[in-house]
Design a protein around this motif. Sequence first.
Motif: not given
Length: 567
Positions: A145-146, A263-265, A341-345, A376-383
Amino acid sequence: MTQDITQFILILAIMTGLVVVLGKWMTHLFTSPGHNTLERGTYGILGVDPEEKMSWKRYGMVLVLSNAAMLLLGYFILRIQDFLPGDTLARAAQTPDLAFNTAASFTTNTNWQAYSGESSLSNFSQMAAITFLMSISATTGVAAAGGFIRGLSRKTTADIGNYWVDFTRVLYRLFLPLCFLMALVYVWQGMPQTLSADAIVTTLEGAKQQLILGPVASFETIKHIGTNGGGFYGMNAAHPFENPTPLTNTLHILSMLLIPSALTYTFGAMILRRRQGWAFFGAFLVMFVGFLTLVYSSEQAGNPMLASMGVDQAQTAFQGGGNMEGKELRFGIAQTSMFVTTTTAATTGSVDSMHSSLTPLGGFVPIAQMMLNNVFGGDGVGLINLVTYAILTVFLVGMMIGRTPEFLGKKVEAREMKYVMIAILAHPLSILGFTALACVLPSTLDSLANMGPHGFSEVLYAYTSGTANNGSAFAGLNANTPFFNTTIGLAMLIGRFFTLLPMLAVAGVMAAKKTVPEGPGTLSTATPLFTGLLVFVVLVVGGLTFLPALALGPIVEHLLMLAGTTF
């Protein structure tokens, strides 16, 4: 119900506050010119040049090859587990197909488990293979994502950064400090953290009982902060050792949302357009609240088939009401709905309830969110996934008004749209293709605990979970077979790399372009209007793609339930 809604608002408010705090830190992490002593030492050991400027091809190649090497290391450890010392319970090594599935699962941030952790893995394997792979997979996603954001923020250059620098900084400056602090809190709350394999205790009846122990607290931190989701125990976050109190349940939820939301910020700060970051956060939040409302209302309403039998499912001062099948009484409908909702979002896959026991519309939510892979998605890949749809949105709007589409001041042309469509189409092709293949094989029936629409939903959920790199399951499906282990393992790899690499290519192409000045016809992508358009495109494209499959599963189940027919 008022208390439940208050609880939802409080959790989301805390998450929003953490967006700014962690978002600023990750912005500094990705833009700081200096390296600390530990980082320089790591570069020296690895033999890499931190000053190397990488194109998207070089960046992607290093990412894939390093992940492949660590996948092979994890596979090797799992295959020779019975030869490794230190396991007093002498647990056997995994079979070749299961070891491939497990290694692919934890390398791709999926954490799908076709085994039960406490009975299959030694403490060494849990740490050296599973916790290790959870750490590198989460770090890989955030590092990517970076590089992706950096590429979008630059102009007339082929350089999107240095993968080794991004990876090392994310690991040392982000995950290790966060996980260390959270582990201390988890131990305080009662999670085991020991190298002992088990403990023999005497029950109240005087019988002897064996309790499996291990480094659970450290496992749980990277599991949720890294949006991984694998369980140390087969019961996952429903197990009292993994999730002992309502406080830990809440911390699990906040941990899963922490990095994807922040990561949106970071995105807005790095491209020098703060409003753009908040627009993306708004898109995430709108979809999340919508799905949370659906699952909560469905579970709280209960099962109309039980109502017809005179069963009281109303929420009162004396009972929680609703559909409590497969749920922990200590969490209730509200926290369970928030967790589902959170765990699949956030594509984590951790579960504190049995998803197979959700009502049909409640079960629709986790499947739909994983199919969209944009909440939201996973760390990095969601964004990255949301930006994929943002580019598609400006392209569609540009075509409708007869103007060359622009994104972040750069023209969106044919080359990058080809990469965008590869990333978008790889997801449904994997899910629907493997599901169709499984459904035509007679041997699949032997793995199902349920027939009809719910049995189909179990298979569909498995490949959706694998491709979305989520890892949760509907249960009822015996996925520990050579066919399912192999095909779900391949689905995980496709879902990870066939969506990530094309978007790194988009970042590389956009980085080489010049910016163009905004004109009267330029579509602003940092407004509520665009946020609404983005949500609409995500839901419509995802809905049209997956509606036939959903109609054969959860939707049919819901109609049958309303009609008072079993399935």
